[in-house]
Design an enzyme around this catalytic site. Sequence first.
Site, PDB file in Angstrom:
ATOM      1  N   ARG A   1       0.797  -1.227   0.000  1.00 23.16           N
ATOM      2  CA  ARG A   1       0.000   0.000   0.000  1.00 23.16           C
ATOM      3  C   ARG A   1       0.827   1.273   0.000  1.00 23.16           C
ATOM      4  O   ARG A   1       0.609   2.165  -0.826  1.00 23.16           O
ATOM      5  CB  ARG A   1      -0.954   0.002   1.204  1.00 23.16           C
ATOM      6  CG  ARG A   1      -1.980  -1.100   1.138  1.00 23.16           C
ATOM      7  CD  ARG A   1      -2.793  -1.174   2.399  1.00 23.16           C
ATOM      8  NE  ARG A   1      -1.985  -1.692   3.507  1.00 23.16           N
ATOM      9  CZ  ARG A   1      -2.391  -1.742   4.771  1.00 23.16           C
ATOM     10  NH1 ARG A   1      -3.589  -1.294   5.089  1.00 23.16           N
ATOM     11  NH2 ARG A   1      -1.613  -2.240   5.711  1.00 23.16           N
ATOM     12  N   SER A   2       1.764   1.402   0.937  1.00 23.84           N
ATOM     13  CA  SER A   2       2.488   2.677   1.020  1.00 23.84           C
ATOM     14  C   SER A   2       3.423   2.920  -0.162  1.00 23.84           C
ATOM     15  O   SER A   2       3.510   4.065  -0.613  1.00 23.84           O
ATOM     16  CB  SER A   2       3.200   2.832   2.369  1.00 23.84           C
ATOM     17  OG  SER A   2       4.086   1.780   2.623  1.00 23.84           O
TER      18      SER A   2
END
Length: 163
Positions: free
Chosen positions: A18-19
Amino acid sequence: MNEAPRSILLVCMGNICRSPSAEGVLRARLDAAGLGKQVQVDSAGTHGYHAGEAPDPRAVRHAAARGYDLARLRARKVEREDFSRFDWILAMDEDNLARLRQIAPDDAHADLGLLMDHALRHAGVREVPDPYYGSAAGFERVLDLVEDACDGIVARLLRAQSL
Protein backbone atom coordinates in the site's frame (compact mmCIF):
# COMPACT_ATOMS: atom_id res chain seq x y z
CA MET A 1 -3.60 18.79 9.24
CA ASN A 2 -3.17 22.49 9.27
CA GLU A 3 -0.71 23.93 6.77
CA ALA A 4 0.19 22.61 3.36
CA PRO A 5 3.00 20.07 3.76
CA ARG A 6 6.42 20.25 2.19
CA SER A 7 7.07 16.61 3.09
CA ILE A 8 4.75 13.61 3.32
CA LEU A 9 5.48 10.09 4.60
CA LEU A 10 3.03 7.36 3.60
CA VAL A 11 2.86 4.38 5.96
CA CYS A 12 1.49 0.84 6.00
CA MET A 13 2.66 -2.22 7.92
CA GLY A 14 5.45 -3.71 5.80
CA ASN A 15 5.99 -1.03 3.14
CA ILE A 16 5.67 -3.43 0.20
CA CYS A 17 2.08 -2.99 -1.05
CA ARG A 18 0.00 0.00 0.00
CA SER A 19 2.49 2.68 1.02
CA PRO A 20 4.88 2.23 -1.94
CA SER A 21 1.83 2.31 -4.23
CA ALA A 22 0.75 5.55 -2.56
CA GLU A 23 4.28 6.95 -2.88
CA GLY A 24 4.39 6.19 -6.59
CA VAL A 25 0.94 7.65 -7.21
CA LEU A 26 1.55 10.79 -5.16
CA ARG A 27 4.89 11.46 -6.84
CA ALA A 28 3.27 11.15 -10.28
CA ARG A 29 0.31 13.35 -9.32
CA LEU A 30 2.60 16.01 -7.84
CA ASP A 31 4.82 15.97 -10.94
CA ALA A 32 1.78 16.32 -13.20
CA ALA A 33 0.61 19.34 -11.17
CA GLY A 34 4.06 20.95 -11.28
CA LEU A 35 4.61 20.37 -7.56
CA GLY A 36 7.06 17.48 -7.71
CA LYS A 37 10.08 19.53 -6.71
CA GLN A 38 8.23 21.31 -3.91
CA VAL A 39 7.01 18.34 -1.87
CA GLN A 40 9.21 15.51 -0.59
CA VAL A 41 7.46 12.11 -0.62
CA ASP A 42 8.58 8.84 0.95
CA SER A 43 7.03 5.68 2.33
CA ALA A 44 7.79 3.36 5.24
CA GLY A 45 6.32 0.56 7.32
CA THR A 46 5.51 0.41 10.99
CA HIS A 47 7.24 -2.98 11.02
CA GLY A 48 10.61 -3.88 9.51
CA TYR A 49 9.66 -7.31 8.14
CA HIS A 50 10.61 -6.39 4.57
CA ALA A 51 13.30 -3.72 5.09
CA GLY A 52 15.47 -3.41 2.00
CA GLU A 53 13.07 -5.38 -0.22
CA ALA A 54 11.41 -4.16 -3.39
CA PRO A 55 7.63 -3.71 -3.38
CA ASP A 56 5.47 -6.80 -3.85
CA PRO A 57 5.67 -7.81 -7.55
CA ARG A 58 1.87 -7.64 -7.79
CA ALA A 59 1.89 -4.03 -6.55
CA VAL A 60 4.63 -3.19 -9.06
CA ARG A 61 2.72 -4.84 -11.91
CA HIS A 62 -0.65 -3.23 -11.17
CA ALA A 63 0.92 0.19 -10.64
CA ALA A 64 2.90 -0.11 -13.90
CA ALA A 65 -0.32 -0.89 -15.78
CA ARG A 66 -1.54 2.55 -14.66
CA GLY A 67 1.73 4.29 -15.46
CA TYR A 68 3.37 4.34 -12.01
CA ASP A 69 6.94 3.14 -11.48
CA LEU A 70 7.55 1.43 -8.13
CA ALA A 71 10.44 -0.77 -9.24
CA ARG A 72 13.22 1.28 -7.63
CA LEU A 73 11.51 1.73 -4.26
CA ARG A 74 12.78 -0.24 -1.25
CA ALA A 75 10.98 -0.98 1.99
CA ARG A 76 12.10 0.61 5.22
CA LYS A 77 10.80 0.90 8.74
CA VAL A 78 9.56 4.18 10.21
CA GLU A 79 12.37 5.87 12.13
CA ARG A 80 12.27 8.25 15.07
CA GLU A 81 13.65 11.03 12.85
CA ASP A 82 10.67 10.71 10.50
CA PHE A 83 8.48 12.43 13.08
CA SER A 84 10.56 15.60 12.76
CA ARG A 85 11.61 15.19 9.11
CA PHE A 86 8.07 15.04 7.68
CA ASP A 87 5.19 17.51 7.96
CA TRP A 88 2.51 14.87 7.40
CA ILE A 89 2.66 11.17 8.17
CA LEU A 90 -0.35 9.44 6.63
CA ALA A 91 -1.25 5.86 7.52
CA MET A 92 -3.19 3.49 5.31
CA ASP A 93 -5.36 2.23 8.18
CA GLU A 94 -6.33 2.77 11.80
CA ASP A 95 -4.01 0.03 13.15
CA ASN A 96 -0.94 1.61 11.60
CA LEU A 97 -2.06 5.07 12.69
CA ALA A 98 -2.37 3.78 16.26
CA ARG A 99 1.13 2.29 16.00
CA LEU A 100 2.50 5.61 14.74
CA ARG A 101 0.95 7.39 17.71
CA GLN A 102 2.56 4.85 20.07
CA ILE A 103 6.05 5.28 18.67
CA ALA A 104 5.97 9.05 18.04
CA PRO A 105 8.51 10.84 20.23
CA ASP A 106 7.32 13.59 22.54
CA ASP A 107 9.01 16.25 20.41
CA ALA A 108 7.38 15.11 17.15
CA HIS A 109 6.04 17.88 14.96
CA ALA A 110 4.54 15.78 12.15
CA ASP A 111 0.78 15.77 11.77
CA LEU A 112 -0.45 12.16 11.90
CA GLY A 113 -3.55 11.08 10.02
CA LEU A 114 -5.12 8.70 7.55
CA LEU A 115 -4.45 8.95 3.82
CA MET A 116 -8.14 8.47 3.08
CA ASP A 117 -8.99 11.64 5.00
CA HIS A 118 -7.96 13.38 1.76
CA ALA A 119 -10.18 11.36 -0.57
CA LEU A 120 -12.54 13.25 -2.86
CA ARG A 121 -14.72 10.47 -4.33
CA HIS A 122 -14.53 7.84 -1.58
CA ALA A 123 -15.49 10.09 1.31
CA GLY A 124 -16.96 7.26 3.42
CA VAL A 125 -13.90 5.03 3.14
CA ARG A 126 -11.51 5.41 6.08
CA GLU A 127 -8.87 2.81 5.26
CA VAL A 128 -6.90 1.42 2.34
CA PRO A 129 -7.29 -2.36 2.78
CA ASP A 130 -4.21 -4.58 2.73
CA PRO A 131 -4.22 -6.57 -0.53
CA TYR A 132 -1.35 -8.89 0.43
CA TYR A 133 -3.39 -12.08 1.00
CA GLY A 134 -6.03 -11.34 -1.61
CA SER A 135 -6.51 -11.37 -5.34
CA ALA A 136 -5.53 -8.98 -8.11
CA ALA A 137 -8.75 -7.07 -7.45
CA GLY A 138 -7.33 -6.00 -4.08
CA PHE A 139 -4.36 -4.31 -5.72
CA GLU A 140 -6.69 -2.51 -8.12
CA ARG A 141 -8.83 -1.37 -5.19
CA VAL A 142 -5.73 -0.02 -3.44
CA LEU A 143 -4.84 2.01 -6.52
CA ASP A 144 -8.39 3.33 -6.90
CA LEU A 145 -8.41 4.57 -3.30
CA VAL A 146 -4.85 5.87 -3.32
CA GLU A 147 -5.38 7.79 -6.58
CA ASP A 148 -8.44 9.46 -5.09
CA ALA A 149 -6.69 10.45 -1.85
CA CYS A 150 -3.60 11.68 -3.72
CA ASP A 151 -5.82 13.80 -5.97
CA GLY A 152 -7.25 15.32 -2.79
CA ILE A 153 -3.78 16.09 -1.45
CA VAL A 154 -2.73 17.72 -4.72
CA ALA A 155 -5.94 19.77 -4.85
CA ARG A 156 -5.28 20.99 -1.31
CA LEU A 157 -1.71 21.93 -2.18
CA LEU A 158 -2.83 23.82 -5.29
CA ARG A 159 -5.45 25.71 -3.26
CA ALA A 160 -2.83 26.63 -0.67
CA GLN A 161 -0.55 27.94 -3.41
CA SER A 162 -3.23 30.25 -4.75
CA LEU A 163 -3.88 31.89 -1.36
